[in-house]
Structure formats: C-alpha cells, structure tokens
Design a protein around this motif. Structure first.
Motif, PDB file in Angstrom:
ATOM      1  N   SER A   1       0.702   2.435 -11.778  1.00  0.00           N
ATOM      2  CA  SER A   1      -0.522   2.089 -11.065  1.00  0.00           C
ATOM      3  C   SER A   1      -0.513   2.642  -9.643  1.00  0.00           C
ATOM      4  N   ASP A   2       0.608   2.488  -8.945  1.00  0.00           N
ATOM      5  CA  ASP A   2       0.711   3.007  -7.583  1.00  0.00           C
ATOM      6  C   ASP A   2       0.527   4.519  -7.550  1.00  0.00           C
ATOM      7  N   PHE A   3       1.208   5.212  -8.445  1.00  0.00           N
ATOM      8  CA  PHE A   3       1.139   6.674  -8.447  1.00  0.00           C
ATOM      9  C   PHE A   3      -0.277   7.148  -8.779  1.00  0.00           C
ATOM     10  N   HIS A   4      -0.914   6.464  -9.714  1.00  0.00           N
ATOM     11  CA  HIS A   4      -2.281   6.834 -10.102  1.00  0.00           C
ATOM     12  C   HIS A   4      -3.243   6.697  -8.931  1.00  0.00           C
ATOM     13  N   ARG A   5      -3.062   5.653  -8.127  1.00  0.00           N
ATOM     14  CA  ARG A   5      -4.012   5.366  -7.060  1.00  0.00           C
ATOM     15  C   ARG A   5      -3.709   6.083  -5.744  1.00  0.00           C
ATOM     16  N   SER A   6      -2.441   6.401  -5.504  1.00  0.00           N
ATOM     17  CA  SER A   6      -2.083   6.996  -4.217  1.00  0.00           C
ATOM     18  C   SER A   6      -1.391   8.353  -4.315  1.00  0.00           C
ATOM     19  N   GLY A   7      -1.014   8.747  -5.533  1.00  0.00           N
ATOM     20  CA  GLY A   7      -0.316  10.013  -5.696  1.00  0.00           C
ATOM     21  C   GLY A   7       1.154   9.938  -5.334  1.00  0.00           C
ATOM     22  N   LYS A   8       1.661   8.732  -5.085  1.00  0.00           N
ATOM     23  CA  LYS A   8       3.071   8.566  -4.788  1.00  0.00           C
ATOM     24  C   LYS A   8       3.519   7.178  -5.229  1.00  0.00           C
ATOM     25  N   ALA A   9       4.828   7.031  -5.369  1.00  0.00           N
ATOM     26  CA  ALA A   9       5.382   5.752  -5.804  1.00  0.00           C
ATOM     27  C   ALA A   9       6.775   5.604  -5.225  1.00  0.00           C
TER      28      ALA A   9
ATOM     29  N   GLU B   1       6.427  10.518 -11.251  1.00  0.00           N
ATOM     30  CA  GLU B   1       5.520  11.651 -11.475  1.00  0.00           C
ATOM     31  C   GLU B   1       5.745  12.282 -12.845  1.00  0.00           C
TER      32      GLU B   1
END
Length: 249
Positions: free
Chosen positions: A18-26, A44
């Motif tokens: 969810s974090d990566f989808h929304r911000s491009g990073k995790a 990623e």
C-alpha cells in the motif's frame, strides 16, 4: 470452519504494498525465520513489469491461457501482465490491503478470499501460483489438500502452473554430498514471519518442494506433473494437469 483473511493491523506485506503504491517508496519489509538469518524483501520487486520478471515467471505467463485464477496475487504484477494481453484473469489474495491496491491498479476482477473457502467457486483453464506457489501448503503433509483443492477449481483440459525451489543446496557440501537428516521434518518446510515498520504479522509455515516429490504427490492426487523450465538456482516451473485414463483395448 472459518477460512481466514488477514487483519489489516497484522498484514505487513499489504502495508508495504500500500505504501509503495501510494508514494512510490516503502520502508524495509523484514523477513524473519528461526532457520535463517534475517532477510529483506524488496517491495518494488512486487510491482515489477513483465520485462523485469524472472525467466520462469515469464514462461508461466506465456503458457497461461483461457480463464485464469491468479492465487496469492499480491500487488498484481502477474494479473496485470495477463490482463494487458487480453486474458480474462481473476486475482485473489488473503490481504485486504493488497486487494485494494490491485483494484486501484486497474485489475478488473479482484477478490479478498482464502483459496480454501468453499465460497470460491468456478472452473479455470489456468491456475497460477507463482513466487514459490507450493508455499501455500505450509507443510508437506498438507500438500495433497492443496492439490485436491486446486483440482476442484480446474476446468477440463486445464493446467496448474506452479513454481518452487529445491532447498537441498542449503545442505550441500563442497564435495557434493548432502547433510540432510532423514529423520527430521522435510527439509523444504520453513517458518517465516514478516514485519513492516511497526506492523508484525503472525508466524506462518511455507513449503518449498523438490520436483521429484511434487511429481510423486501430484500423481497420488490424480495429477500429472511436468517440469517445463528450470532456473539457475534449484528453482523450477511445473505444469500440473489431470491424469487421463487410457481405455483398455
């Protein structure tokens, strides 16, 4: 009997997706085990396009046809690749957060459901279980239950495409001999636990199956097993299909 899905508060992989989808990073998605040193899953990697997928996954997607069920679909990279080819695909996962992301990424048919839930019905031409798909069984003794459940969802003439790895390399000596305790549990049974930020998941069992054993248990379940591709490090892709009985002359 309750067929569980994950609670959002105990879903580290879903939170990372969810974090990566929304911000491009995790942050770090930590992989813990009593058997190995702590590892990390690159988030990623769960969003990789077809061109960056391992060869075995690309092969599986080339072979997928008809109506496809993508089991344990995660962030949906395989389902998206198939959908872009015009293939009808249903993506399922037990992570509500992952399913939300898949829907937002444009996968048309997403359901948050446990594979073993009898409410999951239908017949599929291709059942797809990638990223060590035999792991869903958890323990070797539960592999027949997994295969029999997959048979229930398999259309006539359909196929199960599943990948796994033979962990024997962990026990291999320099001279090629093996230090495997035959009296211990099967060497492909692993325990894992994942953590993302302050979200810690429940421990779970995961099964890696050597190809000969997968073929043997598949046969017991009325499935024929063909190893269609091998990777560079004891990994392989198998195609399972219903055994056909040849009538006596």
């Amino acid at each position: 009997m309750k067929y569980s899905i994950l609670d959002k508060s105990h879903d580290p992989m879903g939170a990372a997706i969810s974090d990566f989808h929304r911000s491009g990073k995790a942050a770090r998605l930590r992989v813990l085990s009593s058997m190995f040193e702590e590892d990390e899953m690159p988030v990623e990697h769960l969003f990789r396009p077809l061109a960056k997928m391992p060869r075995l996954e690309q092969k599986a997607l080339e072979m997928a046809c008809g109506r496809v069920l993508d089991i344990g679909a995660g962030a949906g990279c395989h389902a998206l690749a198939l959908q872009e080819r015009g293939i009808e695909v249903k993506a399922i996962d037990i992570s509500p957060l992952s399913c939300e992301v898949m829907s937002e990424r444009g996968i048309k048919d997403v359901e948050c459901v446990n594979l073993f839930d009898p409410q999951l019905q239908g017949k599929y031409d291709t059942l797809l279980l990638l990223m060590n798909g035999t792991g869903i069984a958890g323990k070797l003794e539960r592999l027949p239950s997994l295969l029999n459940r997959l048979k229930e969802l398999l259309a006539d003439g359909g196929q199960i495409l599943v990948d796994s790895s033979d962990l024997k390399y962990i026990y291999e000596n320099e001279d090629g001999s093996m230090d495997i305790d035959l009296n211990a549990p099967y060497y492909g049974e692993v325990d894992y636990q994942m953590q993302y930020k302050n979200v810690k998941g429940e421990p779970f069992d995961w099964l890696y199956t050597d190809p000969a054993l997968l073929a043997s248990i598949s046969k017991q379940c009325g499935l024929q097993c063909e190893i269609v591709a091998e990777g560079e490090h004891y990994d392989y892709l198998a195609r399972l299909s219903l055994c056909t009985t040849v009538p006596l002359a």
